[in-house]
Design a protein around this motif. Structure first.
Motif, PDB file in Angstrom:
ATOM      1  N   ARG A   1       0.804  -1.222   0.000  1.00  0.00           N
ATOM      2  CA  ARG A   1       0.000   0.000   0.000  1.00  0.00           C
ATOM      3  C   ARG A   1       0.838   1.272   0.000  1.00  0.00           C
ATOM      4  O   ARG A   1       0.287   2.363   0.139  1.00  0.00           O
ATOM      5  CB  ARG A   1      -0.936   0.023   1.222  1.00  0.00           C
ATOM      6  N   TRP A   2       2.157   1.142  -0.128  1.00  0.00           N
ATOM      7  CA  TRP A   2       3.022   2.327  -0.115  1.00  0.00           C
ATOM      8  C   TRP A   2       3.889   2.324  -1.367  1.00  0.00           C
ATOM      9  O   TRP A   2       4.432   1.297  -1.753  1.00  0.00           O
ATOM     10  CB  TRP A   2       3.885   2.356   1.131  1.00  0.00           C
ATOM     11  N   HIS A   3       4.031   3.493  -1.979  1.00  0.00           N
ATOM     12  CA  HIS A   3       4.825   3.641  -3.203  1.00  0.00           C
ATOM     13  C   HIS A   3       6.198   4.219  -2.856  1.00  0.00           C
ATOM     14  O   HIS A   3       6.296   5.344  -2.340  1.00  0.00           O
ATOM     15  CB  HIS A   3       4.089   4.557  -4.184  1.00  0.00           C
ATOM     16  N   ASP A   4       7.233   3.442  -3.138  1.00  0.00           N
ATOM     17  CA  ASP A   4       8.622   3.884  -2.966  1.00  0.00           C
ATOM     18  C   ASP A   4       9.327   3.730  -4.301  1.00  0.00           C
ATOM     19  O   ASP A   4       9.539   2.605  -4.775  1.00  0.00           O
ATOM     20  CB  ASP A   4       9.338   3.062  -1.890  1.00  0.00           C
ATOM     21  N   CYS A   5       9.708   4.833  -4.898  1.00  0.00           N
ATOM     22  CA  CYS A   5      10.368   4.797  -6.207  1.00  0.00           C
ATOM     23  C   CYS A   5      11.887   4.725  -6.021  1.00  0.00           C
ATOM     24  O   CYS A   5      12.476   5.645  -5.423  1.00  0.00           O
ATOM     25  CB  CYS A   5       9.991   6.030  -7.026  1.00  0.00           C
TER      26      CYS A   5
END
Length: 408
Positions: free
Chosen positions: A354-358
């Motif tokens: 549920r978390w976006h880390d690029c």
């Protein structure tokens, strides 16, 4: 502009009996006209690659269309005199309903999508009839004059807007009473707001954890009205299953179950309208995903998807935006959660993440927030919004040109 207002009717006992009697007769006529169309369809269609060499050819007859079936109504009133009780235009509207149902099955809608084979209506499934035309002055205070039914009391919880004309009126029988839907039209109201601000845009991403997340990071909690009422629904459903089929007590239990389901649907609809109003009061342009909700409703998430009611919400949002002269823009839903909203590169992640880390640019934010920003960015490239922005810029330039010089 055309809008629809729904009001509750308070008919007398005699008027209730007349409405119920009309519905039963109209249901029988609907089934008869639909059967006539199916009879012609089965007798006259033949696939080219499956035609036998020896076959029975029935006598060909003209295809029953809207006008030919409409011409049978005077003869119907001669052979079945009780149909004279029904207002003629209400009876003609049944022919139109049959035409629309059969055309969607044979030809499809404007987009070419065909619906399934129309089904014959049971008496309890045919619940609405329509007056295609209403006379001016039919609404007198809290009474509405319905031809051949009389003046019926109406709960006028909101007045008819000034300048709007009543075009059609539909009477619907629901589990908790009778309702009236008025179709109102005013040609003086513009369809598109002339001073729309194309820069006042927001993207929304609908979900199951939160009902929606905006591109500004604001979230709206999901109410889950159906899941909250499951315990009560289970009790009433058991009550229905334990009653004897065909008995009066079973009908009472079914009516109670219908009221409970309607209460859930009304709560959800009220939530959708309030959420749509909240968004449209703050923004002029709202972008959302073009979702395959029917496909999602067949997956393991079916109950949660149907409880959220995304399809209903997006339809309400589009309708209210149109009536307000604002824009609701659908965009492609492909990879809105996978692509980075900052650098645009794809960052694969499973549904439970549920978390976006690029890893490319270091962008770190909530998955739904990232998707909402991507939706907004895609909407800004739409031709509709570009044209609106050019119109706004040209208007601003002309106003600056015509504005007189201010003294220092």
């Amino acid at each position: 502009m055309i809008i629809a207002y729904q009001y509750r009717l308070k008919p007398t006992k005699h008027q209730q009996d007349k409405i119920d009697h009309w519905l039963s007769m109209l249901c029988a006529q609907y089934n008869y006209l639909l059967a006539d169309r199916f009879r012609w369809y089965e007798e006259n269609r033949c696939s080219i690659n499956a035609c036998p060499l020896v076959c029975y050819l029935p006598g060909l007859r003209d295809n029953p269309d809207y006008y030919s079936q409409k011409k049978t109504l005077p003869n119907l009133k001669k052979t079945h005199p009780w149909y004279k009780e029904i207002y003629s235009q209400v009876l003609q509207d049944v022919v139109k309903r049959v035409k629309l149902a059969f055309d969607r099955f044979i030809k499809g809608d404007s987009n070419g999508k065909r619906s399934g084979r129309p089904r014959f209506k049971k008496q309890h499934r045919y619940r609405t009839f329509t007056y295609p035309q209403m006379k001016e002055g039919c609404l007198e205070g809290n009474l509405i004059n319905l031809p051949k039914i009389g003046k019926v009391k109406i709960v006028l919880h909101r007045p008819i807007p000034d300048g709007f004309k009543i075009k059609t009126a539909s009477i619907t029988k629901k589990c908790d009473g009778y309702y009236l839907v008025l179709s109102l039209e005013d040609k003086t109201v513009p369809e598109v707001k002339p001073d729309i601000n194309p820069d006042s845009i927001i993207g929304i991403d609908v979900g199951l954890k939160e009902f929606l997340t905006t591109s500004e990071g604001e979230t709206v909690n999901i109410p889950q009205y159906y899941r909250r009422s499951q315990k009560r629904l289970r009790v009433i459903q058991k009550r229905v299953s334990r009653r004897k089929k065909g008995g009066k007590n079973r009908l009472k239990a079914i009516k109670q179950l219908g009221k409970q389901h309607k209460k859930v649907a009304d709560k959800r609809k009220n939530f959708h309208f309030k959420t749509a109003n909240y968004l449209l009061l703050k923004y002029d342009v709202i972008a959302h995903e073009k979702l395959n909700i029917k496909g999602l409703a067949k997956s393991r998430l079916a109950k949660s998807v149907l409880d959220a009611g995304w399809s209903s919400f997006l339809a309400i949002l589009a309708s209210k935006a149109l009536n307000a002269g604002l824009l609701a823009i659908p965009v492609s839903a492909q990879n809105t959660s996978q692509n980075c909203s900052n650098c645009g590169k794809r960052v694969p992640k499973k549904l439970h993440v549920r978390w976006h880390d690029c890893p490319h640019c270091g962008c770190s934010l909530d998955r739904d927030h990232n998707a909402a920003i991507n939706i907004k960015n895609r909407a800004e490239g739409q031709s509709v919004l570009k044209a609106q922005r050019l119109l706004s810029d040209s208007r601003t330039g002309w106003e600056a040109y015509t504005e007189p010089a201010r003294s220092v």
